[in-house]
Design a protein around this motif. Structure first.
Motif, mmCIF file in Angstrom:
data_model
loop_
_atom_site.group_PDB
_atom_site.id
_atom_site.type_symbol
_atom_site.label_atom_id
_atom_site.label_comp_id
_atom_site.label_asym_id
_atom_site.label_seq_id
_atom_site.Cartn_x
_atom_site.Cartn_y
_atom_site.Cartn_z
ATOM 1 N N GLU A 73 20.843 54.448 27.121
ATOM 2 C CA GLU A 73 21.340 55.603 27.847
ATOM 3 C C GLU A 73 22.864 55.541 27.984
ATOM 4 O OE1 GLU A 73 21.467 59.119 30.097
ATOM 5 O OE2 GLU A 73 19.859 58.267 28.862
ATOM 6 N N ASP A 74 23.379 54.362 28.274
ATOM 7 C CA ASP A 74 24.822 54.212 28.494
ATOM 8 C C ASP A 74 25.621 54.357 27.205
ATOM 9 O OD1 ASP A 74 24.266 53.763 31.140
ATOM 10 O OD2 ASP A 74 24.467 51.584 31.022
ATOM 11 N N TYR A 75 25.070 53.848 26.097
ATOM 12 C CA TYR A 75 25.830 53.766 24.849
ATOM 13 C C TYR A 75 25.538 54.897 23.866
ATOM 14 C CZ TYR A 75 26.454 48.893 26.413
ATOM 15 O OH TYR A 75 26.739 47.755 27.133
ATOM 16 N N GLY A 76 24.494 55.708 24.117
ATOM 17 C CA GLY A 76 24.168 56.788 23.199
ATOM 18 C C GLY A 76 23.230 56.391 22.074
ATOM 19 N N PHE A 77 22.406 55.379 22.297
ATOM 20 C CA PHE A 77 21.442 54.918 21.294
ATOM 21 C C PHE A 77 20.047 55.456 21.587
ATOM 22 C CE2 PHE A 77 24.761 52.102 20.130
ATOM 23 C CZ PHE A 77 24.432 51.553 18.903
ATOM 24 N N LYS A 78 19.228 55.537 20.552
ATOM 25 C CA LYS A 78 17.807 55.816 20.731
ATOM 26 C C LYS A 78 17.035 54.527 20.974
ATOM 27 C CE LYS A 78 17.086 58.083 16.864
ATOM 28 N NZ LYS A 78 16.423 58.902 15.817
ATOM 29 N N GLN A 79 17.451 53.448 20.322
ATOM 30 C CA GLN A 79 16.808 52.148 20.510
ATOM 31 C C GLN A 79 17.826 51.043 20.301
ATOM 32 O OE1 GLN A 79 12.936 51.156 18.605
ATOM 33 N NE2 GLN A 79 13.929 49.322 17.808
ATOM 34 N N ILE A 80 17.796 50.060 21.188
ATOM 35 C CA ILE A 80 18.533 48.814 21.006
ATOM 36 C C ILE A 80 17.496 47.712 20.835
ATOM 37 C CG2 ILE A 80 19.962 47.095 22.171
ATOM 38 C CD1 ILE A 80 21.594 49.385 23.321
ATOM 39 N N GLY A 81 17.547 47.034 19.714
ATOM 40 C CA GLY A 81 16.500 46.090 19.366
ATOM 41 C C GLY A 81 16.579 44.770 20.105
ATOM 42 N N GLU A 82 15.444 44.120 20.185
ATOM 43 C CA GLU A 82 15.408 42.752 20.686
ATOM 44 C C GLU A 82 16.150 41.847 19.708
ATOM 45 O OE1 GLU A 82 11.424 41.370 21.401
ATOM 46 O OE2 GLU A 82 10.764 43.327 22.124
ATOM 47 N N GLN A 83 16.585 40.686 20.190
ATOM 48 C CA GLN A 83 17.226 39.737 19.290
ATOM 49 C C GLN A 83 16.190 39.116 18.368
ATOM 50 O OE1 GLN A 83 20.633 37.195 20.359
ATOM 51 N NE2 GLN A 83 19.312 35.460 19.920
ATOM 52 N N LEU A 84 16.490 39.102 17.085
ATOM 53 C CA LEU A 84 15.600 38.491 16.101
ATOM 54 C C LEU A 84 15.509 36.988 16.353
ATOM 55 C CD1 LEU A 84 14.104 39.425 13.432
ATOM 56 C CD2 LEU A 84 16.074 38.465 12.204
ATOM 57 N N PRO A 85 14.314 36.410 16.331
ATOM 58 C CA PRO A 85 14.189 34.963 16.555
ATOM 59 C C PRO A 85 15.027 34.162 15.561
ATOM 60 C CG PRO A 85 12.031 36.012 16.654
ATOM 61 C CD PRO A 85 12.991 37.063 16.192
ATOM 62 N N ASP A 86 15.525 33.028 16.010
ATOM 63 C CA ASP A 86 16.407 32.209 15.180
ATOM 64 C C ASP A 86 15.725 31.693 13.918
ATOM 65 O OD1 ASP A 86 18.415 32.552 17.015
ATOM 66 O OD2 ASP A 86 18.053 30.648 18.050
ATOM 67 N N ASN A 87 14.401 31.543 13.957
ATOM 68 C CA ASN A 87 13.709 30.950 12.811
ATOM 69 C C ASN A 87 13.350 31.964 11.722
ATOM 70 O OD1 ASN A 87 11.760 32.296 14.249
ATOM 71 N ND2 ASN A 87 10.228 30.654 14.147
ATOM 72 N N VAL A 88 13.668 33.235 11.942
ATOM 73 C CA VAL A 88 13.425 34.244 10.913
ATOM 74 C C VAL A 88 14.617 34.266 9.965
ATOM 75 C CG1 VAL A 88 13.083 36.694 10.441
ATOM 76 C CG2 VAL A 88 12.005 35.648 12.438
ATOM 77 N N THR A 89 14.354 34.193 8.669
ATOM 78 C CA THR A 89 15.422 34.186 7.680
ATOM 79 C C THR A 89 15.563 35.565 7.045
ATOM 80 O OG1 THR A 89 14.005 33.567 5.811
ATOM 81 C CG2 THR A 89 14.889 31.779 7.175
#
Length: 449
Positions: A97-113
């Protein structure tokens, strides 16, 4: 003044009070010492002001008291966009809402390449289709010719619309050359080099220098110092002298949409920036651009005068830039090489931005940008199919927006000076006395999302 949602009105607490705290549900075990972020105020000056931040972490309702940095009349809560905050769905919704996005994603886990993400894509999205490639050329040539016709016939008050169309059409040429540089236009590499060079000429971009530097952008996306695209301002440089500081404020504020012109000039014409084995190809590209300027510009002036050069070439050229949306947002960090993670940088650090359909067609879907950073070998006409697959498999990690004024306002007024914890600090916090252009933008820019 708090700098992020979820921070309440400043409080004044004794300087010896410990300020990390958590409100537990009845009957739940006490969290361990490091179960959630903590700060200690021991040794803080008496009368220090704090701001309370509420959040949910691992199913528990928690809060922190954050010290306020005081700079004259300005107070800013030191609120980093840390993984616990990005893992909180309510906070992400508020950030949207503050930045004008439709979705802000979760952080991708560190073990995903990055290979894990790439392997999830259908093989057909990597396939080159010559008919589709040359259809994109036809679309760009036709739309650009139509734009030149509209400029020649439009009354003065409609010229901005004709320039916007023609500038967007010439961006299509850039995207074609962009595909050639990534070897996703044709199976014949000589054809790609010729088409790429010719497609870049109307924009006076030297093809080979751009290709070498752009490859580095993909290899080092959002890596501090190493990324050759957008970089934040560094505090040391910002504080060097008043003249440079004011120039940076204008460059990253009011004129930021056109700063790719400075990038074009700085990065592509200096032979010292290239390796010895790259120089022969670089020189051929530079000669091609200089030949276009030496022949094409005089012909335009001969036919329509200096005013015609501005009308038919310069103004559409000025309207052909909007790439700053792709990797710039308050929640997207630049990281040092030691901290950098390729998959997080390409998936979490890239923004999918929807534009009006006519822009998407003329620009060959380049703003479907996430799959392009997962693999640059995906042709532009397959980006939507690749993005559908990414949404299906990795959708919760994606950043999505539709172009809107609040999104632009956020980039122009918030994403300025690099800070390791907060990612960006706005100019008007660091140098409030000199940041009148930023304050002006905050007042006059629309805030529609």
């Amino acid at each position: 003044m708090a700098t992020a949602s979820g921070v309440s009105t400043p409080l004044q607490l004794p300087s010896t009070r410990r300020v990390g705290g958590c409100c537990r549900r009845p009957g739940s075990p006490a969290p361990g010492k490091n179960a959630f972020p903590r700060r200690a105020a021991a040794g803080a000056p008496a009368g220090t002001f704090f701001a309370k931040r509420d959040f949910v972490y691992k199913g528990q309702s928690c809060h922190q008291f954050l010290p306020l940095k005081q700079r004259g009349r300005l107070q800013a809560a030191v609120l980093p966009v840390t993984p616990p905050l990005l893992d909180d769905e309510e906070k992400r919704k508020q950030m949207c809402e503050d930045y004008g996005f439709k979705q802000i994603g979760e952080q991708l886990p560190d073990n995903v390449t990055l290979k894990d993400v790439m392997d999830s894509l259908p093989k057909e999205v990597f396939e080159i289709d010559d008919l589709k490639s040359w259809t994109s050329v036809l679309i760009s040539v036709t739309s650009y010719a139509l734009g030149i016709f509209l400029i020649s016939k439009a009354p003065w008050y409609l010229l901005p619309l004709a320039w916007a169309w023609t500038g967007t059409a010439v961006t299509g040429f850039f995207v074609i050359g962009h595909d050639c540089a990534h070897k996703s236009f044709s199976r014949n590499k000589l054809v790609e080099d010729i088409v790429g060079t010719l497609a870049f000429l109307p924009l006076i971009y030297p093809y080979e220098p751009w290709r070498f530097k752009h490859d580095r952008h993909h290899a080092k996306t959002n890596m501090l110092i190493e990324d050759t695209a957008w970089q934040p301002v560094f505090s040391k440089e910002f504080r060097t002298n008043s003249f440079l500081r004011k120039a940076m404020i204008f460059a990253y504020g009011p004129i930021r949409p056109w700063m790719s012109i400075a990038h074009w000039l700085i990065w592509h014409f200096d032979l010292k920036k290239f390796r010895p084995n790259e120089l022969p190809r670089v020189k051929i590209s530079l000669a091609s651009v200089l030949a276009f300027m030496a022949i094409g510009w005089p012909l335009i002036i001969l036919k329509s005068g200096i005013a015609g050069w501005f009308k038919f070439w310069f103004m559409p050229w000025m309207m052909s830039t909007f790439t700053m949306v792709h990797h710039t947002a308050p929640h997207i960090p630049f990281k040092t090489s030691e901290e950098w993670n390729a998959a997080q940088a390409q998936l979490n650090g890239t923004v999918h931005c929807d534009y009006p359909r006519w822009i998407e067609i003329l620009c060959h879907d380049i703003n479907v940008h996430v799959p392009h950073h997962i693999s640059p070998r995906i042709p532009s006409y397959n980006l939507r199919a690749a993005y559908d697959s990414i949404k299906q498999n990795w959708g919760k990690y994606i950043n999505e927006a539709s172009w809107n004024w609040r999104l632009m306002k956020t980039i122009l007024t918030k994403c300025h000076v690099y800070d390791k914890d907060r990612y960006y600090v706005p100019f008007d916090e660091v140098a409030p006395e000199e940041s009148q252009p930023i304050k002006f933008l905050k007042k006059v820019m629309p805030d529609y999302a």
